[in-house]
Each structure stands twice: as C-alpha cells, then as structure tokens.
Design an enzyme around this catalytic site. Structure first.
Site, PDB file in Angstrom:
ATOM      1  N   ARG A  15     -12.165  -2.311   8.339  1.00  0.00           N
ATOM      2  CA  ARG A  15     -10.889  -1.766   8.443  1.00  0.00           C
ATOM      3  C   ARG A  15     -10.927  -0.269   9.240  1.00  0.00           C
ATOM      4  O   ARG A  15     -12.035   0.133   9.083  1.00  0.00           O
ATOM      5  CB  ARG A  15     -10.394  -1.484   7.040  1.00  0.00           C
ATOM      6  N   LYS A  74     -12.898   3.888   3.051  1.00  0.00           N
ATOM      7  CA  LYS A  74     -13.565   3.925   2.061  1.00  0.00           C
ATOM      8  C   LYS A  74     -14.486   5.177   1.918  1.00  0.00           C
ATOM      9  O   LYS A  74     -14.508   5.908   2.756  1.00  0.00           O
ATOM     10  CB  LYS A  74     -14.770   2.661   1.920  1.00  0.00           C
ATOM     11  N   TYR A  93     -10.015   6.339   0.306  1.00  0.00           N
ATOM     12  CA  TYR A  93     -10.103   5.717  -1.022  1.00  0.00           C
ATOM     13  C   TYR A  93     -11.520   6.335  -1.602  1.00  0.00           C
ATOM     14  O   TYR A  93     -12.518   6.380  -0.832  1.00  0.00           O
ATOM     15  CB  TYR A  93     -10.354   4.329  -1.051  1.00  0.00           C
ATOM     16  N   HIS A  95     -12.493   6.571  -5.565  1.00  0.00           N
ATOM     17  CA  HIS A  95     -13.032   5.777  -6.713  1.00  0.00           C
ATOM     18  C   HIS A  95     -14.054   6.850  -7.311  1.00  0.00           C
ATOM     19  O   HIS A  95     -15.341   6.180  -7.831  1.00  0.00           O
ATOM     20  CB  HIS A  95     -13.356   4.483  -6.398  1.00  0.00           C
ATOM     21  N   GLU A 117      -6.465   6.592  -4.093  1.00  0.00           N
ATOM     22  CA  GLU A 117      -5.923   6.107  -5.193  1.00  0.00           C
ATOM     23  C   GLU A 117      -5.266   6.804  -6.254  1.00  0.00           C
ATOM     24  O   GLU A 117      -4.645   6.186  -7.352  1.00  0.00           O
ATOM     25  CB  GLU A 117      -7.039   5.312  -5.947  1.00  0.00           C
ATOM     26  N   ASP A 268     -14.160  -1.331  -8.231  1.00  0.00           N
ATOM     27  CA  ASP A 268     -14.384  -0.144  -7.328  1.00  0.00           C
ATOM     28  C   ASP A 268     -14.124   1.215  -8.638  1.00  0.00           C
ATOM     29  O   ASP A 268     -14.484   2.125  -8.370  1.00  0.00           O
ATOM     30  CB  ASP A 268     -13.412  -0.158  -6.589  1.00  0.00           C
TER      31      ASP A 268
END
Length: 360
Positions: A15, A74, A93, A95, A117, A268
């Site tokens: 991605r 990520k 993101y 996490h 998120e 995750d």
C-alpha cells in the site's frame, strides 16, 4: 507544507499513503510532496505517475530531510526510527497500545504522531472504517482457505452441500469488522453466529438477515459454548486506542475441534485470543493444540490496490487539513485530529494508549 510519502517496508506491504491523484490535489493547493522512489510500484503507481502529478521523487534520506508532514500507511519499523525528528509530524496507522518499545522510541525521537485508528468524529472512526471493512471481508476468505486440509485445517467447505451441513462460523464482535465478516459468511452459505454485548448492533443484524444468523449476547458462558463448537472463529473486537481484551483463553483450544481455524483481526491491537501472536503474509498461520491461528497484522495489505484507494478516500481530507492549516492550528481547530493525537513533544498523550502501556 512539505509532505513526504515514504515507501512501506513491512513484510508484503504494498500500500502507499498517497496516490498520484491525491498528490496532485495537494500540489494544486500549493504544497510540495516528496515521494520515495518506487513507493507505489507494488500497485502499478510508477515514479513517472507521481512526477506527472507534481511530486518530487527522491531517496528516503532526502525525503526525511525536507519533510514536515510524513504520511504513511503502517507504523515505522525499528530501522526507521532514527529518521524521525522533532520537526516531523507522522500521520499513519500506529496501534501503539500493542507495542511499548515502539511507543517509547517514537516519544524519545520527539516526533508528533497522529494515529489513523484513533481519529474520531462524533464517535465514528472514519480512518479505521475502510480497513476494518476490508479485514472483515478477508477474514472469511482466509479462514475458508485455512480450513482446507492442505493448509492444516479439517477440510470443510464453508457452505456445505446438499445433504452435508455447512461450516459453523462464529464472529466475535458486531462492529465494522464483524458486520463485513457476517456478510461474507452468509454469502458463502455458512451457518453464522455473531456475539456482542451491544444489543443495538445485534438487533440490527438480526433484522438485516431476517433470522438467517444467530445473534447472541456475549458472556463468558455463551462465548465458550459457541467457540468450542465452531469450525471458524473470527476475532473482531475493538476498544479504540486500547489493547484488545483476551476473550479466548488457551485452555479452550484443546476442547475445540481438531483443524478448526481462528482468525484474529484484532492482532494489531494485541489480539483477542490468548494464544495469538503476530504473523506475516509470508507465513500467515501456525498451529497450536490442533487449532490453526491466522494472525497477520496488516491483513488489508493482501489487497493493496483496493486498500490504497479506499484509504486515500478517507485520509485525504485530513491530510489536506493538516497541510493547509499547519500541524499546530489543525490540532487546535479539529476535534477528530486531536482525538488522533497519540504522541506530542515526547509525551505519549492518548489516554487509552497510556493505560494499555501501563504508563503513569
């Protein structure tokens, strides 16, 4: 503003945070976008596409040298941490609740971190939604694959056949992931049970599927009853920003069917099964006590073109707001972006992340 798009280096992560169309939108608003060489090559976005969109294509070190706003997909890997400086704002993101080492390293670097998120708009998670929908749909697809005998599963077809009962699919959680998992499982003609503590969501699903599925209020007793009888279990629980609760203890595995499959979409955030550990697209599953575990931490990365386009549709308005207003002012005027703020000037400031990491 100087905006940077690094190439993702996580295992089988293709991605890209900004498409050429998104880059062109930002360039037309007066911003400079720096794109790392081959950042989108895995999904047929070539360097030439970015150049035509008005970006400057360069190597990673130059990218971070000029960047103010760094837009990723990520979380940074350990080898990338040294690149982050106090003048940077990272939007991706993260996490962090499941990774104390990364949280402390990013805090030490001084970088400002806004996590997709936890961006929240009137209780809705607009940047988590598209990836949750993809992960929910994929969970049934990969679960069905893992049930095949060659993959270590019991060798059962989800939908069964005339004269043969379908697989028992249990979905834990009726949020975005769970709803998409239910839709796919019903479409595959499996026997579906969904458990949640939110009666409103259960009623909605019951009405939507006209009693085609079982909608059960989740308690330890009902969880155990349905999980032990399941062929495929989907873990779809979410507490925004926090570690996922461990709902399925290890001792249940030995009582489950041999060759059953569990897909932990919450991995995750640490995972909702006590026996879950992160896996990759290269080695996505493992067997423990006869039960197949699928715990890939970047599930939507399996369909990176769809995922990139869906993610850009959701993130571009927020990227634009950060770029147009500047980081500090955007955080002042935007409640959703403030909710997304996880690290600011060396402080891990999101309350759920702090609680999960057991920080004073």
């Amino acid at each position: 503003m100087q905006i940077a798009v690094p190439k993702e280096i996580k295992n089988h992560e293709y991605r890209v945070s900004l498409t050429p169309e998104s880059v062109n939108h930002l360039v037309n608003r007066g911003h400079q976008v720096w794109v790392e060489h081959d950042a989108g090559a895995g999904i047929q976005y070539q360097d030439q596409d970015y150049l035509h969109a008005g970006a400057r294509v360069t190597k990673k070190s130059e990218l971070f040298k000029y960047a103010e706003l760094i837009v990723k997909v990520k979380e940074p890997l350990p080898e990338e941490i040294a690149l982050y400086q106090p003048q940077h704002c990272l939007f991706t993101y993260l996490h962090l609740a499941a990774d104390k080492a990364l949280s402390l390293a990013l805090a030490k670097s001084g970088v400002t971190c806004i996590a997709y998120e936890t961006v929240t708009d009137n209780g809705f998670l607009p940047l988590l939604q598209p990836m949750s929908e993809i992960a929910g749909r994929l969970s049934i697809q990969v679960g069905a694959h893992c049930l095949e005998k060659a993959q270590g599963g019991m060798g059962k077809l989800l939908g069964g056949l005339a004269g043969v009962e379908p697989a028992q699919v249990v979905v834990i959680g009726a949020g975005s992931v769970g709803q998409q998992a239910v839709a796919m499982a019903v479409g595959a003609q499996a026997s579906v049970t969904v458990l949640d503590t939110d009666l409103h969501k259960l009623r909605m699903l019951q009405t939507l599927y006209q009693n085609q599925i079982n909608c059960i209020y989740s308690t330890p007793a009902t969880l155990k009853k349905y999980v032990l009888n399941a062929d495929l279990v989907i873990g779809a629980v979410l507490i925004p920003g926090a570690s996922a609760p461990k709902l399925i203890p290890k001792e249940w595995l030995k009582k489950m069917k041999a060759g059953a499959v569990i897909v932990d979409v919450a991995i995750d955030q640490g995972g909702c099964f006590a026996t879950s550990k992160p896996t990759t697209h290269t080695a996505p599953s493992y067997q423990l006590d006869g039960v197949i575990h699928y715990c890939v931490t970047n599930m939507p990365g399996a369909v990176p073109l769809t995922a990139t386009q869906a993610l850009n549709s959701a993130t571009l308005p927020y990227v634009t707001e950060l770029a147009d207003s500047g980081i500090e002012q955007a955080l002042e005027i935007s409640a959703p972006l403030r909710a997304g703020l996880n690290i600011y000037k060396g402080d891990i400031c999101h309350p759920q992340v702090r609680k999960s990491l057991q920080l004073d």
